[in-house]
Design a protein around this motif. Structure first.
Motif, PDB file in Angstrom:
ATOM      1  N   LYS A 197      -9.951  33.094  51.088  1.00  0.00           N
ATOM      2  CA  LYS A 197     -10.831  32.013  51.577  1.00  0.00           C
ATOM      3  C   LYS A 197     -11.575  32.426  52.856  1.00  0.00           C
ATOM      4  O   LYS A 197     -11.575  31.729  53.866  1.00  0.00           O
ATOM      5  N   ILE A 198     -12.217  33.564  52.773  1.00  0.00           N
ATOM      6  CA  ILE A 198     -12.943  34.151  53.901  1.00  0.00           C
ATOM      7  C   ILE A 198     -14.260  33.408  54.131  1.00  0.00           C
ATOM      8  O   ILE A 198     -15.004  33.149  53.192  1.00  0.00           O
ATOM      9  N   LYS A 199     -14.535  33.109  55.390  1.00  0.00           N
ATOM     10  CA  LYS A 199     -15.794  32.460  55.771  1.00  0.00           C
ATOM     11  C   LYS A 199     -16.643  33.356  56.674  1.00  0.00           C
ATOM     12  O   LYS A 199     -17.851  33.188  56.768  1.00  0.00           O
ATOM     13  N   ASN A 200     -15.985  34.288  57.371  1.00  0.00           N
ATOM     14  CA  ASN A 200     -16.685  35.193  58.295  1.00  0.00           C
ATOM     15  C   ASN A 200     -16.225  36.619  58.053  1.00  0.00           C
ATOM     16  O   ASN A 200     -15.027  36.856  57.893  1.00  0.00           O
ATOM     17  N   ILE A 201     -17.179  37.520  58.077  1.00  0.00           N
ATOM     18  CA  ILE A 201     -16.871  38.941  57.921  1.00  0.00           C
ATOM     19  C   ILE A 201     -17.427  39.692  59.113  1.00  0.00           C
ATOM     20  O   ILE A 201     -18.551  39.438  59.556  1.00  0.00           O
ATOM     21  N   SER A 202     -16.621  40.603  59.622  1.00  0.00           N
ATOM     22  CA  SER A 202     -17.055  41.496  60.696  1.00  0.00           C
ATOM     23  C   SER A 202     -17.037  42.921  60.162  1.00  0.00           C
ATOM     24  O   SER A 202     -16.268  43.249  59.254  1.00  0.00           O
TER      25      SER A 202
END
Length: 161
Positions: free
Chosen positions: A92-97
Motif C-alpha cells: 500500500k505504497i503512496k510515496n516512492i523515493s
C-alpha cells in the motif's frame, strides 16, 4: 507506507540511506530487461548481479527493511514495473523515493509509471557526481559557448582540485 527503490548502479554508501531507514521499505530487483536491453558480456552481468546481492546483504545486516528479487525468482523475466507494481499494491505504497536515475530513457519510463499509479516520487540528488544537475544547468544557462573543459575547470576551482 513509503518505498525507496535502488537500482544496480546506485549501490552508494549506507550513509546516503540512513535518513530513510525508519520510514521506508527498500526495493531492489535483478531484472531481465535491464540485463538484456543491450548486449553485455556474461561476466559483466555476473559482476553486476553479484554486487547487487552483496549490497542487499549489507542492507539486511544493517536492519534495513528490504524486498529483493533474485534471478531465481519466478518473476525474473517480468517487466521491472510489474515487479514494482506488485510491491506497491502489497505494501500500500503512496510515496516512492529514489536517487536520480541517470538513464534518461528509464527515468522517463519511471516517471510515467508513477504518474499513472498516482504515486508521489521524491527524487534524491545522486552522490554519483561532484555536481548536481542544477549546477550543470546553471553553467549551461550562463555560458554563451559551453565547453566541458570550461565546466570542469570551474569544478576544479570550486573543489580546490
Amino acid at each position: 507506507m513509503n518505498l525507496f527503490f535502488i537500482l544496480g548502479n546506485q549501490l552508494f554508501p549506507l550513509k546516503y540511506l540512513t535518513s530513510f531507514k525508519k520510514d521506508h521499505q527498500f526495493f531492489m530487483a535483478e531484472d531481465y530487461g535491464l540485463c538484456s536491453y543491450e548486449k553485455h558480456h556474461k561476466q559483466k552481468i555476473l559482476f553486476f548481479l553479484s554486487s547487487m546481492r552483496s549490497y542487499a546483504d549489507t542492507l539486511k545486516k544493517n536492519k534495513f527493511k528490504l524486498d529483493y528479487l533474485k534471478i531465481e525468482n519466478k518473476e525474473f523475466k517480468d517487466d521491472y514495473f510489474e515487479k514494482l507494481k506488485k510491491v506497491i499494491k502489497k505494501k500500500k505504497i503512496k510515496n516512492i523515493s529514489s536517487f536520480e536515475v541517470e538513464d534518461k530513457f528509464f527515468e522517463k519510463k519511471i516517471s510515467l509509471f508513477l504518474k499513472k499509479e498516482k504515486i508521489t516520487w521524491n527524487i534524491i540528488q545522486t552522490p554519483m557526481f561532484l555536481n548536481s544537475r542544477k549546477e550543470f544547468k546553471n553553467y549551461l544557462e550562463k555560458s554563451n559557448k559551453p565547453f566541458m573543459a570550461t565546466f570542469y575547470k570551474e569544478v576544479r576551482k570550486k573543489s580546490g582540485i
